[in-house]
Every structure is written in C-alpha cells, then in structure tokens.
Design an enzyme around this catalytic site. Structure first.
Site, mmCIF file in Angstrom:
data_model
loop_
_atom_site.group_PDB
_atom_site.id
_atom_site.type_symbol
_atom_site.label_atom_id
_atom_site.label_comp_id
_atom_site.label_asym_id
_atom_site.label_seq_id
_atom_site.Cartn_x
_atom_site.Cartn_y
_atom_site.Cartn_z
ATOM 1 N N ASP A 263 -4.189 -2.019 11.920
ATOM 2 C CA ASP A 263 -3.831 -2.497 10.594
ATOM 3 C C ASP A 263 -4.012 -4.013 10.579
ATOM 4 O O ASP A 263 -3.238 -4.739 11.207
ATOM 5 C CB ASP A 263 -2.372 -2.108 10.297
ATOM 6 N N TRP B 91 5.713 -2.701 9.127
ATOM 7 C CA TRP B 91 4.501 -1.935 8.804
ATOM 8 C C TRP B 91 4.164 -0.962 9.913
ATOM 9 O O TRP B 91 3.737 0.161 9.651
ATOM 10 C CB TRP B 91 3.342 -2.877 8.482
ATOM 11 N N LYS C 180 -3.952 -9.331 0.624
ATOM 12 C CA LYS C 180 -3.467 -10.472 1.400
ATOM 13 C C LYS C 180 -4.592 -11.494 1.599
ATOM 14 O O LYS C 180 -4.438 -12.653 1.270
ATOM 15 C CB LYS C 180 -2.935 -10.021 2.763
HETATM 16 C C1 LIG Z 1 1.132 -5.547 2.933
HETATM 17 C C2 LIG Z 1 0.887 -4.780 4.181
HETATM 18 C C3 LIG Z 1 0.768 -3.386 4.180
HETATM 19 C C4 LIG Z 1 0.940 -2.561 2.923
HETATM 20 O O1 LIG Z 1 -0.219 -2.595 2.184
HETATM 21 P P1 LIG Z 1 -0.363 -1.732 0.829
HETATM 22 O O2 LIG Z 1 -1.782 -2.046 0.467
HETATM 23 O O3 LIG Z 1 0.646 -2.235 -0.137
HETATM 24 O O4 LIG Z 1 -0.167 -0.298 1.177
HETATM 25 C C5 LIG Z 1 0.508 -2.743 5.358
HETATM 26 N N1 LIG Z 1 0.381 -3.429 6.516
HETATM 27 C C6 LIG Z 1 0.490 -4.768 6.566
HETATM 28 C C7 LIG Z 1 0.327 -5.474 7.859
HETATM 29 C C8 LIG Z 1 0.754 -5.483 5.402
HETATM 30 O O5 LIG Z 1 0.869 -6.819 5.444
#
Ligand SMILES: *Cc1c(COP(=O)(O)O)cnc(C)c1O
Length: 362
Positions: free
Chosen positions: A173, A104, A197
C-alpha cells in the site's frame, strides 16, 4: 474565507501542483481541441485513449518498469484493495504475511479476517503505538505474499528500506508515498495507491501489478473484483474514472518534466522534510511522535506541550494561511503532510510560523 490559495498541508485529499490545476482549468471546456470537456468525452474515444496510454507510459518510465508490469486504474480507493488482494491471491491452503504498522495495515488485515482466509502477522509496531517500523522481520518462506504499508499517513512513519522477503512478492500500500522516490520494483508483486494523497483527485486507485501475480488470480471471482479484468482491457472493461486518470497523467507529466524525475523528486522531498524535522528537533516546544529512523518524509507528525496549545496552534495557523495541520482524528496532535506537491516556500512559511508560535506560547 480567502481569495488567495493557502499553503495546504492536508493529508488527503491534498495539494496538487498549481501547474496541474492551471492546466486543467485552461483546457476544461475544450480538451485537446475536441470542443468538449474531459468530463464529457467518451472513454472509447481516441482522445481518452491518448490520456490513459500517456498516464501508463509515464508511470512506466518514472518507475523504470519492464514489460512484466501492468499499470491499472480501479475505483473503490485503496480500501477495496484490502479485500481484492486476499480474494485474488489466497487460495484455500495459502497464507499471507502482514506487517502491522498502523491504521491502514490494520484495516488491510481486517479484510482478510472477514474473508476467512489464512494470514499471519509477521511483525507489528502496535506495542509502541505504531511509532516505528519493525526491523529484522522473519517472513514465512511459503507465504503467498507479504503485505506492507510503505508510508503510515496517520502515525508519520515510513519504510526507508524495504525488507528482504527472499523472493516472496511484496504487495504494498503506497497510497501516501507513491512516486515520491525511486523504487526497486523487483521486490514487488504489486503496489497500489488511492490517488488522493500524491497523485490526483479521490475516486481512482492506481495498481501496478506483475504478470506472475495476474497468473495467480482466482478465476471464479466476479469480473469487477478480478485484476485480470482490468489488465486485459487496459482498465476499460467498464467506464473508468476518466477525470481522475486525466489528472494523474498531468501530475506524472509534472514529475517528469518540471521536477526532473523520481531521483530529483526524492531529493526535493528530503530537503523539505529535513527543514521541518531539524526545526522541531532544535526546539523544545514541539516534539515529534515517530522514532527517528522511521520518520516519514511525507507526513510529519508532532505535538505541542498541551492539547489546548495544539488547538490554538491549528486555529492560529489556519488564520495565517497554513491549512490542514490537524492530526488524524484517531490520534490528535498536529501533522504537516508534505507530499510531492507541497512547496519549499510552504514549508519555510510553516517553520517561520512555528517558531513565532513557540516563542509566544512558551
Ligand atoms: C488514505 C489511505 C488509505 C485509504 O484510501 P482510500 O482511497 O480512502 O480507500 C489507505 N492506505 C493508506 C496508506 C492511506 O494513506
């Protein structure tokens, strides 16, 4: 096929608290006495105002945010944020520091490259297949921001302490660990998370942003790509993801009222992860893939002795009502995602299964 709910270890979209799902089910046809479903209500109505304001208030209370912070809801997932951050905050001569701790983070860096903006990789754990969180990172004093990924969903690593960036705002993030523990928000200019998540259904991204970052937003951007469009309209410049925001509100209510807040949530998460890691450490059949000090409390990644045994492990576990244990397609192996909503009961059932499977296949 099963009529029962399974123990769900999916990485994302992932398990939601049963209480939340039941509340949605109970009020799905008639929300708050409106005679309409939440999916049928105008986002310009008082009904929806109450929902979004409650979600914002709960987020603020849980994270102890002062009024410098805005809580926003966007679409486009966490992935759109990878592009929006450099677009909004990097002017021509600016540069940002990125720490690369996995897939990511790499994707976030890719968007800066596409936009042809200046950046520096201040640290990376790519040398050891992203199995650890870099320590003693030297950041540029004049960076516009530092970008981190707090929990690496795929590699199973997590910051247990955030680095000192000497006043440079951290943009983070937190897709896979937001609201899993208390945070010292003074370090962060912005945190964001795709909801699927640890917060709700996919399709909504929560962004918590500090006022001084909003002051920096590039005013020449299209409306939907500017953070200020969302902050000035309480996330309702256009139709927001109403059902997602409603579910997030219920999940935050569950954290506050059922779990007792973020300190208690963290204690529960540590307990669940400890049970799993302690078992794996004491067993010679399984091995973890992340450095001990960097192990994630949310995504426990592990291997069996062979790829064939891993395949068998995942199939057998699924038959026993333990779902979602396959590692990410890019890395293989096994992964148990134990976000906030994963129960102790589920973790205990998993350990019991792992013990039997190891004995039968050693
Ligand atoms: C799943 C995830 C993403 C991607 O998220 P989307 O909502 O599908 O764009 C980005 N960063 C992390 C840490 C993730 O676990």
């Amino acid at each position: 096929m099963t009529d029962e709910r399974i123990f769900n270890f999916n990485a994302g979209p992932s398990a939601l608290p049963l209480k939340v799902l039941q509340e949605i089910q109970g009020s799905f046809l008639n929300f708050a006495g409106s005679g309409m479903s939440i999916t049928e209500i105008s986002h310009r109505s008082g009904y929806f105002d109450d929902v979004i304001n409650d979600a914002v208030d709960r987020a603020k209370r849980l994270l102890k945010l002062d009024d410098r912070f805005h809580v926003l809801f966007l679409q486009g997932g966490a992935s759109l944020q990878f592009a929006m951050m450099p677009m909004n905050f990097l002017k021509e001569d600016d540069s940002a520091d990125y720490v690369n701790t996995g897939t990511w983070s790499t994707k976030a860096i890719k968007e800066v490259q596409i936009l042809n903006k200046n950046y520096r990789v201040a640290a990376s754990s790519e040398d050891k297949d992203f199995s650890y969180i870099p320590k003693d990172i030297k950041f540029s004093a004049d960076a516009a921001y530092v970008h981190l990924t707090s929990n690496n969903t795929i590699k199973g690593t997590q910051y247990h302490q955030f680095p000192d960036t000497e006043g440079v705002p951290i943009l983070c993030d937190m897709s896979s660990d937001i609201f899993s523990r208390p945070l010292d928000m003074d370090k962060f200019g912005m945190i964001y998370a795709g909801a699927q998540k640890n917060l709700g259904p996919s399709g909504t991204c929560m962004v918590i942003i500090r006022r001084d970052m909003l002051d920096r937003v590039d005013k020449t951007l299209p409306s939907m790509l500017k953070y200020t469009t969302y902050s000035s309209k309480n996330s309702m410049y256009n139709t927001p993801p109403c059902f997602g925001i409603y579910t997030i509100d219920l999940v935050l209510k569950w954290i506050e009222e059922e779990m007792g807040g973020l300190e208690e949530m963290e204690t529960y998460n540590i307990k669940k992860a400890d049970i799993l890691y302690d078992f794996i450490d004491s067993n010679t059949f399984y091995r973890t893939t992340a450095e001990k000090y960097s192990r994630s409390l949310m995504n426990v990644t592990f291997r069996c002795p062979t790829a064939d045994l891993e395949k068998k492990f995942i199939i057998t576990a699924t038959e026993k009502g333990l779902g979602g244990l396959k590692g990410h397609r890019s890395v293989g192996g096994c992964r148990a995602s134990i976000y906030n909503a994963a129960t102790m009961e589920g973790v205990n059932a998993l350990v019991e299964f792992m013990d039997v499977f190891a004995k039968e296949n050693s």
